[in-house]
Design an enzyme around this catalytic site. Structure first.
Site, PDB file in Angstrom:
ATOM      1  N   GLY A 179     117.314  54.640  44.835  1.00  0.00           N
ATOM      2  CA  GLY A 179     116.631  55.024  46.067  1.00  0.00           C
ATOM      3  C   GLY A 179     116.019  53.831  46.774  1.00  0.00           C
ATOM      4  O   GLY A 179     114.988  53.940  47.437  1.00  0.00           O
ATOM      5  N   THR A 234     116.846  52.284  49.387  1.00  0.00           N
ATOM      6  CA  THR A 234     116.894  52.235  50.854  1.00  0.00           C
ATOM      7  C   THR A 234     115.806  53.087  51.494  1.00  0.00           C
ATOM      8  O   THR A 234     115.670  53.094  52.715  1.00  0.00           O
ATOM      9  CB  THR A 234     118.260  52.714  51.374  1.00  0.00           C
ATOM     10  OG1 THR A 234     118.474  54.079  50.973  1.00  0.00           O
ATOM     11  CG2 THR A 234     119.389  51.839  50.835  1.00  0.00           C
ATOM     12  N   GLY A 235     115.025  53.787  50.687  1.00  0.00           N
ATOM     13  CA  GLY A 235     113.976  54.645  51.218  1.00  0.00           C
ATOM     14  C   GLY A 235     112.722  53.872  51.566  1.00  0.00           C
ATOM     15  O   GLY A 235     112.614  52.654  51.348  1.00  0.00           O
ATOM     16  N   GLY A 249     111.103  52.796  48.301  1.00  0.00           N
ATOM     17  CA  GLY A 249     112.102  52.160  47.445  1.00  0.00           C
ATOM     18  C   GLY A 249     112.416  50.737  47.843  1.00  0.00           C
ATOM     19  O   GLY A 249     112.528  49.839  46.993  1.00  0.00           O
ATOM     20  N   ARG A 289     125.028  55.184  46.413  1.00  0.00           N
ATOM     21  CA  ARG A 289     126.223  56.014  46.490  1.00  0.00           C
ATOM     22  C   ARG A 289     127.397  55.193  47.026  1.00  0.00           C
ATOM     23  O   ARG A 289     127.259  54.457  48.004  1.00  0.00           O
ATOM     24  CB  ARG A 289     125.989  57.212  47.411  1.00  0.00           C
ATOM     25  CG  ARG A 289     125.023  58.234  46.830  1.00  0.00           C
ATOM     26  CD  ARG A 289     124.838  59.427  47.762  1.00  0.00           C
ATOM     27  NE  ARG A 289     124.123  59.051  48.980  1.00  0.00           N
ATOM     28  CZ  ARG A 289     124.674  58.885  50.168  1.00  0.00           C
ATOM     29  NH1 ARG A 289     125.973  59.040  50.337  1.00  0.00           N
ATOM     30  NH2 ARG A 289     123.934  58.552  51.214  1.00  0.00           N
ATOM     31  N   LYS A 328     120.628  52.073  56.211  1.00  0.00           N
ATOM     32  CA  LYS A 328     120.484  51.969  54.767  1.00  0.00           C
ATOM     33  C   LYS A 328     121.423  50.907  54.195  1.00  0.00           C
ATOM     34  O   LYS A 328     121.045  50.140  53.297  1.00  0.00           O
ATOM     35  CB  LYS A 328     120.764  53.321  54.114  1.00  0.00           C
ATOM     36  CG  LYS A 328     119.746  54.393  54.438  1.00  0.00           C
ATOM     37  CD  LYS A 328     120.069  55.690  53.717  1.00  0.00           C
ATOM     38  CE  LYS A 328     119.015  56.756  54.003  1.00  0.00           C
ATOM     39  NZ  LYS A 328     119.303  58.010  53.276  1.00  0.00           N
ATOM     40  N   LYS A 341     108.509  67.684  40.574  1.00  0.00           N
ATOM     41  CA  LYS A 341     108.102  66.504  39.812  1.00  0.00           C
ATOM     42  C   LYS A 341     107.710  66.868  38.384  1.00  0.00           C
ATOM     43  O   LYS A 341     107.978  66.110  37.444  1.00  0.00           O
ATOM     44  CB  LYS A 341     106.957  65.790  40.527  1.00  0.00           C
ATOM     45  CG  LYS A 341     107.404  65.095  41.807  1.00  0.00           C
ATOM     46  CD  LYS A 341     106.258  64.383  42.513  1.00  0.00           C
ATOM     47  CE  LYS A 341     106.751  63.658  43.764  1.00  0.00           C
ATOM     48  NZ  LYS A 341     105.669  62.943  44.482  1.00  0.00           N
ATOM     49  N   ARG A 381     109.197  65.512  34.820  1.00  0.00           N
ATOM     50  CA  ARG A 381     108.317  65.040  33.737  1.00  0.00           C
ATOM     51  C   ARG A 381     108.654  65.736  32.413  1.00  0.00           C
ATOM     52  O   ARG A 381     108.723  65.084  31.356  1.00  0.00           O
ATOM     53  CB  ARG A 381     106.858  65.307  34.088  1.00  0.00           C
ATOM     54  CG  ARG A 381     106.231  64.340  35.068  1.00  0.00           C
ATOM     55  CD  ARG A 381     104.721  64.531  35.084  1.00  0.00           C
ATOM     56  NE  ARG A 381     104.040  63.647  36.020  1.00  0.00           N
ATOM     57  CZ  ARG A 381     102.738  63.456  36.058  1.00  0.00           C
ATOM     58  NH1 ARG A 381     101.949  64.114  35.197  1.00  0.00           N
ATOM     59  NH2 ARG A 381     102.180  62.633  36.936  1.00  0.00           N
ATOM     60  N   HIS A 410      99.652  69.753  52.386  1.00  0.00           N
ATOM     61  CA  HIS A 410      99.175  68.557  51.691  1.00  0.00           C
ATOM     62  C   HIS A 410      97.895  68.014  52.327  1.00  0.00           C
ATOM     63  O   HIS A 410      96.973  67.605  51.610  1.00  0.00           O
ATOM     64  CB  HIS A 410     100.273  67.493  51.691  1.00  0.00           C
ATOM     65  CG  HIS A 410     101.403  67.817  50.765  1.00  0.00           C
ATOM     66  ND1 HIS A 410     102.417  66.937  50.469  1.00  0.00           N
ATOM     67  CD2 HIS A 410     101.691  68.937  50.058  1.00  0.00           C
ATOM     68  CE1 HIS A 410     103.263  67.484  49.627  1.00  0.00           C
ATOM     69  NE2 HIS A 410     102.849  68.712  49.375  1.00  0.00           N
TER      70      HIS A 410
END
Length: 314
Positions: free
Chosen positions: A15, A17-18, A21, A40, A50, A140, A144, A272
Site C-alpha cells: 500500500g 502509493t496511499g 503508505g 498489483r 500511483k 481491523k 488482529r 468518527h
C-alpha cells in the site's frame, strides 16, 4: 565486516502509493532500510499517479515487487524476502486483502514483525461504535485476531488524528483549508484529541520495527504538546492570522442527526468526528499494560507541533 545484528531490517511495504503508505516508504528509505514495495501487476492507466509514486520511490532506492493478492505463492515469495512487513492498505477490501497477507506471512515463517494497517484510533477501544463508523474498527479487529491466532509477531500503531484532516481545516467537515471568517465548534470545543503530522507517523513507525520494547504491543503516538481541544487549535490559528473568528456551536444530537442525509463516506466521517470531539475517545484513557507511548520511547524525534503545522497555511 558489519555484524549481522547491526544490519538494517528488510522492509516490505504493502500500500505504498496511499496517503500514509508513501510516507512510510520514504521514512524507511531515509532510515537506510532495504525497502521493498509490493504492488498489483495489473495497474491501470487511470492509476498513473500511483504508478508515478512507485517510480519515484524506486528512483530513491526502493525495489518494486509486482504480485497479485490472488497469487498466494507469489505473496509467500514476496514476504519471504523481508524481515518486517508493513501494511498501509485502506478502503473496503482492506480486511480481506490483509487476511491473505497474514496467510502468506504465516506460511513463509521468516517475518519477525508485522505492522497491519491501523494508524488511527485503537479499534480495541471502539466496540461501542455506531454504524456505519464501526466498520473500520470491526475489520481491523478481524485482522488482529488472525495475526494473533497465527502467532505472528506484531506491533499495532495507534496514530490518532492526522493533521491534514483535522488541524489543517480546524476540524471543519468537508474542508481542507482553515477558515478565516467563521468556525463551527463541536459542543463547547473543549474536548481533547491528539494530532499527528503524517510524516511523524511514518518516522515513529519505522523507528519501532527493530525495537524489542514494542514487540507484540500497541504503540500509541501521543506527543504531549499536540494533545489539544478544537478550541485551542482555533485559538492558535487566530493568533497566527491576527483575527478572531466568529464561532458557532453544534450539539452532539444535532451533529449525529446529520448522518442520514449524507453519503456513506461522509456518514463514516461524521461518526468518527463524534467520537473524537464529543466523546474524546483519543485522549480520555491512560495507556495500559501491553502498550507503550512513542514520544517517551523516542524523545529524540522532534515532532511537528500544531502551531507549526498551521503556519504552512498562512
Amino acid at each position: 565486516m558489519e555484524k549481522e545484528s547491526n544490519k538494517k531490517s528488510r522492509v516490505l511495504i504493502v500500500g505504498a502509493t496511499g496517503f500514509i503508505g508513501r510516507k512510510i516508504a520514504r521514512a524507511s528509505l531515509a532510515a537506510g532500510h532495504p525497502t521493498l514495495l509490493l504492488h498489483r501487476p495489473d495497474m491501470k492507466p487511470q492509476e498513473m499517479e500511483k504508478v508515478q509514486t512507485l517510480l519515484q520511490l524506486k528512483a530513491a532506492g526502493a525495489r518494486l515487487i509486482p504480485v497479485s493478492f490472488d497469487d498466494h505463492p507469489g505473496l509467500v515469495k514476496a514476504v519471504s524476502e523481508a524481515d518486517v512487513v508493513i501494511s498501509a492498505l485502506n478502503g473496503p477490501t482492506m480486511a480481506s486483502l490483509q487476511l491473505k497477507l497474514v496467510d502468506a506471512i504465516k506460511e513463509a515463517g521468516n517475518v519477525k514483525r508485522f505492522l497491519p494497517s491501523e494508524f488511527g484510533t485503537d479499534p480495541s477501544r471502539m466496540a461501542h461504535a455506531i454504524e456505519p463508523g464501526n466498520v473500520t474498527f470491526i475489520d481491523k479487529m478481524e485482522v488482529r485476531k488472525a495475526i494473533e491466532q497465527a502467532s505472528i509477531p506484531f506491533t499495532y500503531i495507534s496514530a490518532n488524528f492526522y493533521m491534514a484532516y483535522s488541524v489543517g481545516c480546524l476540524a471543519q467537515l468537508g474542508k481542507v483549508f482553515p477558515p478565516r471568517e467563521s468556525v463551527v465548534l463541536y459542543g463547547d470545543g473543549n474536548v481533547k484529541s491528539i494530532y499527528l503530522d503524517e510524516d511523524d507517523v511514518a518516522t515513529y513507525t519505522i523507528k519501532t520495527i527493530d525495537d524489542p520494547r514494542t514487540l507484540n504491543k500497541t504503540l500509541y503516538l501521543r506527543p504531549p504538546e499536540n494533545i489539544l481541544s478544537q478550541r485551542e487549535i482555533v485559538e492558535e490559528w487566530e493568533k497566527l492570522i491576527g483575527k478572531e473568528l466568529h464561532k458557532t456551536s453544534i450539539s452532539a444530537d444535532d451533529f449525529l442527526a446529520l448522518i442520514p442525509e449524507k453519503e456513506l463516506f461522509d456518514q463514516i466521517g461524521i461518526a468518527h468526528f463524534y467520537y473524537f470531539f464529543y466523546e474524546g475517545c483519543l485522549a480520555n484513557f491512560e495507556i495500559g499494560e501491553g502498550s507503550v507511548e512513542a514520544s517517551m520511547l523516542y524523545p529524540e524525534i522532534n515532532y511537528t507541533r500544531v502551531r507549526d503545522y498551521l503556519k504552512r497555511y498562512l
